[in-house]
Design an enzyme around this catalytic site. Sequence first.
Site, PDB file in Angstrom:
ATOM      1  CE  LYS A   1      -2.439   2.009   3.836  1.00 10.55           C
ATOM      2  NZ  LYS A   1      -3.512   1.882   4.841  1.00 10.55           N
ATOM      3  CG  LEU A   2       2.405   2.728  -3.219  1.00  5.34           C
ATOM      4  CD1 LEU A   2       2.617   3.267  -4.642  1.00  5.34           C
ATOM      5  CD2 LEU A   2       3.747   2.360  -2.587  1.00  5.34           C
ATOM      6  CE  LYS A   3      -0.585   5.767   5.204  1.00  2.00           C
ATOM      7  NZ  LYS A   3      -1.973   5.848   5.719  1.00  2.00           N
TER       8      LYS A   3
ATOM      9  CG  ASP B   1      -4.632   5.173   3.453  1.00  2.00           C
ATOM     10  OD1 ASP B   1      -5.607   5.924   3.292  1.00  2.00           O
ATOM     11  OD2 ASP B   1      -4.253   4.758   4.573  1.00  2.00           O
TER      12      ASP B   1
ATOM     13  CG  ASN C   1      -4.225   8.615   5.866  1.00  3.33           C
ATOM     14  OD1 ASN C   1      -3.122   8.240   5.476  1.00  3.33           O
ATOM     15  ND2 ASN C   1      -4.929   7.919   6.731  1.00  3.33           N
TER      16      ASN C   1
ATOM     17  CD  GLU D   1      -6.783   2.693   3.688  1.00  2.00           C
ATOM     18  OE1 GLU D   1      -5.893   2.036   3.090  1.00  2.00           O
ATOM     19  OE2 GLU D   1      -6.815   2.808   4.918  1.00  2.00           O
TER      20      GLU D   1
ATOM     21  CG  ASP E   1      -8.702   3.835   7.712  1.00  2.00           C
ATOM     22  OD1 ASP E   1      -9.231   3.638   8.810  1.00  2.00           O
ATOM     23  OD2 ASP E   1      -7.463   4.022   7.598  1.00  2.00           O
TER      24      ASP E   1
ATOM     25  CE  LYS F   1      -6.380   1.677  10.144  1.00  2.00           C
ATOM     26  NZ  LYS F   1      -6.069   3.087   9.866  1.00  2.00           N
TER      27      LYS F   1
HETATM   28  O1  SMG Z   1       0.491  -0.466  10.799  1.00  2.00           O
HETATM   29  O2  SMG Z   1       1.105  -0.905   8.763  1.00  2.00           O
HETATM   30  C1  SMG Z   1       0.670  -0.145   9.628  1.00  2.00           C
HETATM   31  C2  SMG Z   1       0.302   1.270   9.218  1.00  2.00           C
HETATM   32  C3  SMG Z   1      -0.693   1.276   8.128  1.00  2.00           C
HETATM   33  O3  SMG Z   1      -1.074   3.186   6.801  1.00  2.00           O
HETATM   34  C4  SMG Z   1      -1.283   2.640   7.845  1.00  2.00           C
HETATM   35  N1  SMG Z   1      -2.070   3.190   8.773  1.00  2.00           N
HETATM   36  O4  SMG Z   1      -4.601   5.343   7.528  1.00  2.00           O
HETATM   37  O5  SMG Z   1      -4.410   3.251   7.372  1.00  2.00           O
HETATM   38  C5  SMG Z   1      -3.987   4.327   7.784  1.00  2.00           C
HETATM   39  C6  SMG Z   1      -2.707   4.464   8.585  1.00  2.00           C
HETATM   40  C7  SMG Z   1      -2.932   5.099   9.890  1.00  2.00           C
HETATM   41  C8  SMG Z   1      -1.707   5.283  10.713  1.00  2.00           C
HETATM   42  S1  SMG Z   1      -0.651   6.532  10.164  1.00  2.00           S
HETATM   43  C9  SMG Z   1      -1.118   7.886  11.056  1.00  2.00           C
HETATM   44 MG    MG Z   2      -5.960   4.341   6.096  1.00  2.73          MG
END
Ligand code: SMG
Ligand code: MG
Length: 387
Positions: A177-179, A204, A206, A228, A253, A277
């Site tokens: 997964k890439l941000k 993702d 956010n 996402e 999410d 989650k």
């Molecule tokens: O635990 O591998 C992990 C992190 C995965 O990207 C991840 N989490 O939005 O899904 C999300 C983020 C939230 C945490 S970063 C602030």
């Molecule tokens: Mg997320």
Amino acid sequence: MLTPSTPGPPEPSTLGALEGVELRRVRLPLVAPWHTPIGSVSTRDALLVRTVFAGAEGWGECVAMGDPGYSAEYVEGAADVLRRHLLWRLGGPDPLPAAADVAARLAPVKGHPMAKAAIEAAVLDAECRAAGRSLAARLGATRSRVTAGVAVGVTGSVAALVEEVDRRVAEGYRRVKLKVRPGWDVEPVAAVRAAHPDLALQVDANGSYAAAPGRVLALDGFGLLLIEQPLADDDLVGHAELAVRVRTPLCLDESITSAAAARAALALGACRVINIKAGRVGGYLEAVRVHDVCRERGVAVWCGGMLETGVGRAANLALAALDAFSLPGDLSASDRFYAEDLTEPIRLNDDGTIDVPTGPGSGAEINPRRLAASTVSTEWHPLRSSP
Ligand code: SMG
Ligand code: MG
């Protein structure tokens, strides 16, 4: 029609009375800083909850981050609401009967799902340990291992990103997964896709496309598994409008805060996939209810991650072993974030999977030396009423 997965019946209580709860702050340095659209982290400042019953004890991890950037909760705030408003509700003359009652006891306090989830996780862990049963079995899991997935943050350059993805794939991860955020999207995703044409790849945001939903369309041509949370947490209608303009499935999410929120999102057509989650929905038992909502509707789910230590990571593996978790989660090995975990490290198998713990409770085995070395503070909250 599929029947909802039914968690096993509550255990006969060998727990005894709840004596008290320990709140423990720990700090673990990350192997490398983690940069996302909502901020950067180089040390995981986490809060652990230990419930001590007469007959057993259990641990839970509060997944709130240090800052309120992912959601309104943050670690110091979670500790504060636990100590002022939540913990005393589990004690007193009417002892807590079982983990299944934790959410109802805490319901008079609005919000704070991550703080509540940490308590429930610690009670569930104690309950399962007392019964010699795994959390996975308690939640209704059907798998003994799950496909791992790794999240890669925003890096300094596209070349550095491709190099990191190369490394993750070489380590054995089969899903990445890439941000992404406006300005860090098409070019990095195109480069990773060119280097790894067959990789299971997803992104993702956010919520970072809230001001520019149309820019999400530019991510539609890369064969992504899903996009996402492109828009704001509360913008279900905006997600529904976007969902009909893109071929790539949208996944939510931050927006999915409960089973009711999942039903609303799916009824509106706001997403085709849900990231579950436990912390975000107030506990593992509500997480199973979100799973059941999705399972009944044939909607794919996967287990999200919050840079958990081995305590929370082990519990997430138990959840991800339920059968509607048909997509790989953000479930990586301990060494993805931590050189030394608080627990026996969680490892990646050669086939890109991670074993679901089978030991009693979450199966996490805390390393006392590591725990002591990472601890910043502990506080003990006695709860047993005097006879
Ligand atoms: O635990 O591998 C992990 C992190 C995965 O990207 C991840 N989490 O939005 O899904 C999300 C983020 C939230 C945490 S970063 C602030
Ligand atoms: Mg997320």
